[in-house]
Structures are given as C-alpha cells and as structure tokens.
Scaffold this active site. Structure first.
Site, PDB file in Angstrom:
ATOM      1  N   SER A 140       7.537  -6.914  -7.602  1.00 51.03           N
ATOM      2  CA  SER A 140       8.710  -6.102  -7.292  1.00 51.03           C
ATOM      3  C   SER A 140       9.715  -6.931  -6.509  1.00 51.03           C
ATOM      4  O   SER A 140       9.333  -7.800  -5.713  1.00 51.03           O
ATOM      5  CB  SER A 140       8.310  -4.890  -6.455  1.00 51.03           C
ATOM      6  OG  SER A 140       9.458  -4.195  -6.008  1.00 51.03           O
ATOM      7  N   TYR A 153       3.771  -1.211   1.012  1.00 51.14           N
ATOM      8  CA  TYR A 153       3.875  -1.463  -0.427  1.00 51.14           C
ATOM      9  C   TYR A 153       4.337  -2.889  -0.697  1.00 51.14           C
ATOM     10  O   TYR A 153       3.738  -3.608  -1.504  1.00 51.14           O
ATOM     11  CB  TYR A 153       4.855  -0.466  -1.063  1.00 51.14           C
ATOM     12  CG  TYR A 153       5.214  -0.799  -2.484  1.00 51.14           C
ATOM     13  CD1 TYR A 153       4.260  -0.762  -3.492  1.00 51.14           C
ATOM     14  CD2 TYR A 153       6.518  -1.155  -2.831  1.00 51.14           C
ATOM     15  CE1 TYR A 153       4.594  -1.060  -4.810  1.00 51.14           C
ATOM     16  CE2 TYR A 153       6.858  -1.449  -4.137  1.00 51.14           C
ATOM     17  CZ  TYR A 153       5.896  -1.406  -5.119  1.00 51.14           C
ATOM     18  OH  TYR A 153       6.230  -1.721  -6.423  1.00 51.14           O
TER      19      TYR A 153
END
Length: 243
Positions: A140, A153
């Site tokens: 990501s 995360y």
C-alpha cells in the site's frame, strides 16, 4: 510474464481489488484460482468472468497455514502448476498507536504479513521445480506516508515491503520474480471493513496527505496496473499519487 494461458492464484478475490484483478486477468486469457473466506462471494465473482475462463474457487482463510497449503495443492492438482501468485488478501485496523487494540493488530499481522508468507512458502518449491514463476505481493502507498490513525495497518505493509524485496533477491537465482505493488487510495469497501478500536477511529492525515487521498482510484484501474506489473515484473510498482 505473458499471462495468456498461465495459472494465476488471486487471494482476497471475493471483492474490491481482488475481484477486479480476477476480471482483468481473465480478459487477458489467464486460468484463475480464486481464494477468499466467503464461498458465496467467490462463486459470484467466478460467475461474472468472461465465458470460457477456466476457474477454480477455493475457500481459504489465509491466516491458516494448512488451508493455504491446501490452496496451492488444489491449484496444482487442477492445473498442473502455478505460474503467478498474487497475495492480495488483507485488512486494515484503525486507531492511534497509543490506543489501538492489540488483538486487532495481531489479527491483521496474521492476515497481511503471515498470509503472504504462508502462500510464498507453499508455492516456492513448485516454482523452483518448474523453472520459475512470478509472485506479486500487494502492499500500500500508506507504507510510504506515515498517516496518523493507521500506523498499525501501515506497519504490516512496511514489513511486507521488506519481506518482498528480500525474497526477490533470494529467489532470483531460481527465476522466481517477486514484485511489490503499492495501490493508492482505492474506491472499495476496504476502509469500511477495517477493524476499529473505537467508533470514531480513523486516519487523520495532514492537509497534503488528505489531498493525495482525495481522488481514489477505481479497483479496475488498480487491477490493470497489477496486470502490467505481472507483464513487466519490476521490483516495485504501483498507482501514482494524485496531486
């Protein structure tokens, strides 16, 4: 790698980027093995693929090493080998570092980091025997941004980055090409499905970060870039940050 006729495993294939990636790779002529926990959602994705697409759906909890090994075995039994593995399954957890629920953090570590590790360890021996293959790990852009509220995360993706780039070096002699792909903000239900320590938890980006995140990419655009990464096999690829 030219994906025409190749066997491609896509994890997290029941929705969002995974489902869009299945569609794009099917249109390019790949044979697909789709994995996720939801049988009904997997079957729906498979039913929506172009006519004639050779598809196997395998309900799989990517945090369970035995289930992941069974996934790779099922793919091999159906198609004879695995040419491309796309580790896409993942989940977010939101909350400040000071208050994030450790159980939520542990759960996303098991999915976002150990899940890809389980899959890589299960498929690498077969890829070695067949003379090579491609592994694409979906990270990501947040692993490059340090946005308050999603440190847990992002840290799983920081770890996946290191694991992936190291594996690329380790496996080069076996002709196994490992690619790290960074989606940006994407218009899916990913954020809505995040684990939250408190109802009000969420990212608190700076004004510059908020501007980058304001224009999400479609899942289809991300999937097309994943296909391009499979074709070109760079060390890292991803969506441009909109400004």
């Amino acid at each position: 790698m030219d994906v025409q006729g190749k066997v491609v495993i896509i994890t997290g294939a029941s929705m969002g980027i995974g489902a869009a990636t299945a569609q794009v790779f099917a249109e390019a002529g790949a044979k697909l093995v789709l994995a996720a926990r939801s049988v009904d959602k997997l079957d729906a994705v498979a039913a929506g693929l172009p006519d004639g697409t050779e598809t196997l759906t395998v309900p799989t909890d990517m945090t369970d090493q035995a289930q992941v090994q069974a996934l790779i075995k099922a793919a091999r039994q159906r198609f004879g080998q695995v040419d491309i593995l796309i580790n896409n399954a993942g989940q977010a957890a939101v909350g400040a570092v000071a208050t994030v629920n450790p159980d939520h953090y542990r759960q996303i570590i098991e999915l976002n980091l150990l899940g890809p590790l389980h899959a890589m360890q299960a498929v690498i021996p077969d890829m070695r025997k067949q003379g090579g293959g491609v592994i694409i790990n979906i990270s990501s852009n947040v692993s490059k941004m340090a946005i308050p509220g999603i440190g847990a995360y992002a840290s799983t993706k920081y770890a996946l980055n290191g694991l992936t780039l190291t594996a690329r070096n380790e496996l080069a002699a076996d002709n196994i090409r490992v690619v790290l792909f960074h989606p940006g903000q994407t218009a899916t239900d990913f954020g809505a499905n995040a684990r939250r320590s408190n109802p009000g938890d969420g990212p608190r980006p700076t004004s510059e970060q908020a501007e980058v995140m304001r224009q999400p990419d479609s899942a289809e655009d991300v999937a097309r870039q994943i296909l391009e990464a499979a074709l070109q096999e760079p060390a890292e690829a991803g969506m441009p940050m909109h400004r």
